[in-house]
Design a protein around this motif. Structure first.
Motif, short mmCIF file in Angstrom:
data_model
loop_
_atom_site.label_atom_id
_atom_site.label_comp_id
_atom_site.label_asym_id
_atom_site.label_seq_id
_atom_site.Cartn_x
_atom_site.Cartn_y
_atom_site.Cartn_z
N LYS A 44 0.44 41.33 27.83
CA LYS A 44 1.87 41.27 28.30
C LYS A 44 2.49 40.37 27.76
O LYS A 44 1.96 39.12 27.44
CB LYS A 44 1.61 40.61 29.82
N ASN A 45 3.79 40.17 27.26
CA ASN A 45 4.71 39.32 26.66
C ASN A 45 6.00 39.19 27.34
O ASN A 45 6.67 40.03 27.69
CB ASN A 45 4.91 39.67 25.18
N ASP A 46 6.19 37.92 27.89
CA ASP A 46 7.32 37.48 28.56
C ASP A 46 8.10 36.53 27.40
O ASP A 46 7.39 35.26 27.03
CB ASP A 46 7.41 36.89 29.73
N GLU A 47 9.32 36.44 27.33
CA GLU A 47 10.12 35.52 26.41
C GLU A 47 11.45 35.20 27.09
O GLU A 47 12.21 36.23 27.17
CB GLU A 47 10.13 35.87 24.95
N MET A 48 12.04 33.90 26.97
CA MET A 48 13.17 33.52 27.69
C MET A 48 13.60 32.38 26.57
O MET A 48 13.07 31.48 26.14
CB MET A 48 13.26 33.01 28.96
N ILE A 49 14.95 32.86 26.13
CA ILE A 49 15.78 32.12 25.10
C ILE A 49 16.97 31.74 25.61
O ILE A 49 17.81 32.65 26.00
CB ILE A 49 15.87 33.04 23.56
N LEU A 56 16.40 27.07 22.45
CA LEU A 56 15.15 26.73 23.14
C LEU A 56 14.35 27.96 23.92
O LEU A 56 15.07 28.93 24.43
CB LEU A 56 15.35 25.74 24.61
N SER A 57 13.16 28.37 23.49
CA SER A 57 12.56 29.38 24.05
C SER A 57 11.13 28.98 24.48
O SER A 57 10.48 28.15 24.04
CB SER A 57 12.30 30.48 23.05
N VAL A 58 10.89 29.93 25.70
CA VAL A 58 9.65 29.76 26.34
C VAL A 58 8.95 31.28 26.27
O VAL A 58 9.57 31.94 26.59
CB VAL A 58 9.59 29.22 27.83
N ARG A 59 7.73 31.29 25.44
CA ARG A 59 7.16 32.89 25.63
C ARG A 59 5.82 32.68 26.24
O ARG A 59 4.97 31.76 25.87
CB ARG A 59 7.28 33.23 24.21
N ASP A 60 5.32 33.77 26.87
CA ASP A 60 4.23 33.75 27.56
C ASP A 60 3.45 34.95 27.11
O ASP A 60 3.96 36.11 27.32
CB ASP A 60 4.01 33.78 29.15
N ASN A 61 2.24 34.82 26.31
CA ASN A 61 1.61 35.91 25.61
C ASN A 61 0.17 36.13 26.35
O ASN A 61 -0.60 34.82 26.44
CB ASN A 61 1.29 35.99 24.17
N LYS A 62 -0.20 37.05 27.10
CA LYS A 62 -1.45 37.22 27.47
C LYS A 62 -2.15 38.54 27.26
O LYS A 62 -1.39 39.48 27.30
CB LYS A 62 -1.61 37.24 29.15
#
Length: 150
Positions: A36-41, A70-76
């Motif tokens: 799963k990958n979620d990213e917000m820029i 500014l970005s926040v990415r969550d990889n699991k």
């Protein structure tokens, strides 16, 4: 999903949201691997019109573009065992990071073929597992780009 806009007052705004999910089924060991990958820029910028710059004896006049993202990415990556009866062993995170990134750029066009850019990039990787460690990378510098084609 994204929005990228330039306003009448030369202000730049950017918003982007990315999401992906990949599932792989393995019948050899009865497990599902989920990535799963979620990213917000979120970004902003401003264009200064006709800024004068003097380098040595040569004077230039062009637009100065400033951009900040500014970005926040969550990889699991999660392994789900299908044939396990123990509740603690059903889902297991095997890899992944939460990545915070700050990017600043300043672009100036010296001529139609030469572009001068100053950049600052800072990335913080915070792992989801104890197999890797917290890592911070910083890049600062400038680049001079020469374009051959029009």
């Amino acid at each position: 999903f994204g929005f990228d806009g330039t306003w009448v007052n030369s202000m730049l705004t950017r918003f982007e949201f990315r999401k992906s999910r990949i599932l792989a089924l393995s019948l050899a060991n009865n497990q599902i691997t989920e990535s799963k990958n979620d990213e917000m820029i979120i970004g902003a910028g401003y264009r200064f019109k006709e800024v004068s710059l003097k380098i040595g004896q040569k004077a230039y006049q062009s637009d100065l573009n400033l951009k900040f993202d500014l970005s926040v990415r969550d990889n699991k990556t999660i392994i789900r065992y299908l044939a396990q009866t123990d509740a603690d062993e059903v889902d297991q995170i095997t890899s992944g990071d939460r990545i915070f990134k700050i990017v600043f750029t300043a672009d100036y066009l010296l001529s139609p073929r030469f572009n001068l850019q100053f950049f600052f990039d800072r990335t913080l990787n915070k792992p989801h597992t104890s197999r890797s460690f917290l890592r911070v990378d910083t890049n600062v510098g400038f680049s001079l780009r020469f374009t051959l084609s029009q």
